[in-house]
Write a protein that holds these residues in place. Structure first.
Motif, PDB file in Angstrom:
ATOM      1  N   UNK A  30       0.845  -1.190   0.000  1.00  0.00           N
ATOM      2  CA  UNK A  30       0.000   0.000   0.000  1.00  0.00           C
ATOM      3  C   UNK A  30       0.880   1.240   0.000  1.00  0.00           C
ATOM      4  N   UNK A  31       0.546   2.194  -0.854  1.00  0.00           N
ATOM      5  CA  UNK A  31       1.249   3.473  -0.896  1.00  0.00           C
ATOM      6  C   UNK A  31       0.226   4.586  -0.840  1.00  0.00           C
ATOM      7  N   UNK A  32       0.606   5.671  -0.186  1.00  0.00           N
ATOM      8  CA  UNK A  32      -0.304   6.798  -0.116  1.00  0.00           C
ATOM      9  C   UNK A  32       0.390   8.038   0.389  1.00  0.00           C
ATOM     10  N   UNK A  33      -0.382   9.115   0.423  1.00  0.00           N
ATOM     11  CA  UNK A  33       0.143  10.397   0.875  1.00  0.00           C
ATOM     12  C   UNK A  33      -0.993  11.190   1.500  1.00  0.00           C
ATOM     13  N   UNK A  34      -0.644  12.008   2.487  1.00  0.00           N
ATOM     14  CA  UNK A  34      -1.600  12.932   3.095  1.00  0.00           C
ATOM     15  C   UNK A  34      -1.117  14.331   2.754  1.00  0.00           C
ATOM     16  N   UNK A  35      -1.960  15.085   2.039  1.00  0.00           N
ATOM     17  CA  UNK A  35      -1.592  16.411   1.541  1.00  0.00           C
ATOM     18  C   UNK A  35      -2.464  17.491   2.152  1.00  0.00           C
ATOM     19  N   UNK A  36      -1.883  18.698   2.294  1.00  0.00           N
ATOM     20  CA  UNK A  36      -2.698  19.834   2.710  1.00  0.00           C
ATOM     21  C   UNK A  36      -3.284  20.502   1.469  1.00  0.00           C
ATOM     22  N   UNK A  37      -4.036  21.578   1.669  1.00  0.00           N
ATOM     23  CA  UNK A  37      -4.710  22.249   0.554  1.00  0.00           C
ATOM     24  C   UNK A  37      -3.743  22.979  -0.369  1.00  0.00           C
ATOM     25  N   UNK A  40       1.164  20.202  -0.162  1.00  0.00           N
ATOM     26  CA  UNK A  40       2.341  19.788   0.603  1.00  0.00           C
ATOM     27  C   UNK A  40       1.979  18.601   1.502  1.00  0.00           C
ATOM     28  N   UNK A  41       2.940  17.670   1.644  1.00  0.00           N
ATOM     29  CA  UNK A  41       2.726  16.506   2.491  1.00  0.00           C
ATOM     30  C   UNK A  41       2.680  16.879   3.961  1.00  0.00           C
ATOM     31  N   UNK A  42       1.883  16.157   4.726  1.00  0.00           N
ATOM     32  CA  UNK A  42       1.747  16.399   6.162  1.00  0.00           C
ATOM     33  C   UNK A  42       2.419  15.240   6.898  1.00  0.00           C
ATOM     34  N   UNK A  43       3.457  15.553   7.663  1.00  0.00           N
ATOM     35  CA  UNK A  43       4.209  14.532   8.399  1.00  0.00           C
ATOM     36  C   UNK A  43       3.518  14.153   9.696  1.00  0.00           C
ATOM     37  N   UNK A  44       3.752  12.921  10.146  1.00  0.00           N
ATOM     38  CA  UNK A  44       3.288  12.484  11.456  1.00  0.00           C
ATOM     39  C   UNK A  44       1.810  12.180  11.568  1.00  0.00           C
ATOM     40  N   UNK A  45       1.134  11.951  10.449  1.00  0.00           N
ATOM     41  CA  UNK A  45      -0.290  11.614  10.485  1.00  0.00           C
ATOM     42  C   UNK A  45      -0.421  10.109  10.681  1.00  0.00           C
ATOM     43  N   UNK A  46      -1.254   9.703  11.608  1.00  0.00           N
ATOM     44  CA  UNK A  46      -1.522   8.293  11.857  1.00  0.00           C
ATOM     45  C   UNK A  46      -2.703   7.875  10.989  1.00  0.00           C
ATOM     46  N   UNK A 122      -6.730  14.291   1.640  1.00  0.00           N
ATOM     47  CA  UNK A 122      -6.537  15.744   1.589  1.00  0.00           C
ATOM     48  C   UNK A 122      -6.988  16.383   2.895  1.00  0.00           C
ATOM     49  N   UNK A 123      -6.147  17.264   3.393  1.00  0.00           N
ATOM     50  CA  UNK A 123      -6.473  18.019   4.583  1.00  0.00           C
ATOM     51  C   UNK A 123      -6.432  19.504   4.266  1.00  0.00           C
ATOM     52  N   UNK A 124      -6.681  20.299   5.281  1.00  0.00           N
ATOM     53  CA  UNK A 124      -6.677  21.750   5.113  1.00  0.00           C
ATOM     54  C   UNK A 124      -5.809  22.356   6.203  1.00  0.00           C
ATOM     55  N   UNK A 125      -4.900  23.228   5.797  1.00  0.00           N
ATOM     56  CA  UNK A 125      -4.016  23.905   6.735  1.00  0.00           C
ATOM     57  C   UNK A 125      -4.789  24.994   7.468  1.00  0.00           C
TER      58      UNK A 125
END
Length: 150
Positions: A30-37, A40-46, A122-125
């Motif tokens: 499995x590969x993935x990424x958590x990005x802000x709006x 940019x990647x967001x580090x430390x997300x569980x 996707x998240x929002x800063x």
């Protein structure tokens, strides 16, 4: 009499074990990424990945009443670029953020996973603001730090 009979049926279904055929599943990469709006990647997300097509076991709730299915799942943490990569003993069908990170609003609740496709959440800063404060007396003159303190 009917409510009692229904209660017996529900309690007896909690004692059932999953069939051996339901537990045999090939591993998945499995590969993935958590990005802000801003992309940019967001580090430390569980991030928790689960296979909700098959139960891994049945358990009673914390109160001891009723039962709920427990699905195979694994939790991974994003790296400094917001990416995660894992080989799991399950084929994930859902993903969710299991721990929020300061200054970001991340999706709440399960998101569907497409087999073989990269996972993108996707998240929002939430910008934080600083405020410059200047303390003045009645004449508008700055008061030095610590002046007037007991």
């Amino acid at each position: 009499m009917r409510p009692l009979l229904l209660g017996v049926l529900v309690l007896s279904s909690c004692a059932l074990e999953p069939s051996p055929a339901s537990t045999a599943v090939a591993s998945a990469t499995v590969e993935g990424v958590v990005l802000d709006d801003r992309g940019r990647g967001i580090a430390g997300v569980s991030v928790t990945l689960a296979d909700n097509r098959r139960p891994a076991g049945l358990t009673t709730t914390a109160s001891g009443f009723g039962c709920g299915a427990v699905y195979p799942k694994r939790t991974v943490i994003t790296d400094t670029d917001g990416r995660f990569h894992a080989t799991l003993p399950l084929q994930p069908t859902t993903v969710w953020v299991s721990r929020q990170v300061e200054w970001y609003v991340l999706p709440v609740g399960p998101q569907r996973v497409v087999a073989g496709a990269p996972i993108v959440l996707h998240g929002r800063f939430l910008p934080h603001h600083t405020v410059d404060v200047r303390v003045v007396d009645e004449a508008g003159q700055p008061i030095p730090p610590g002046a007037g303190a007991p």
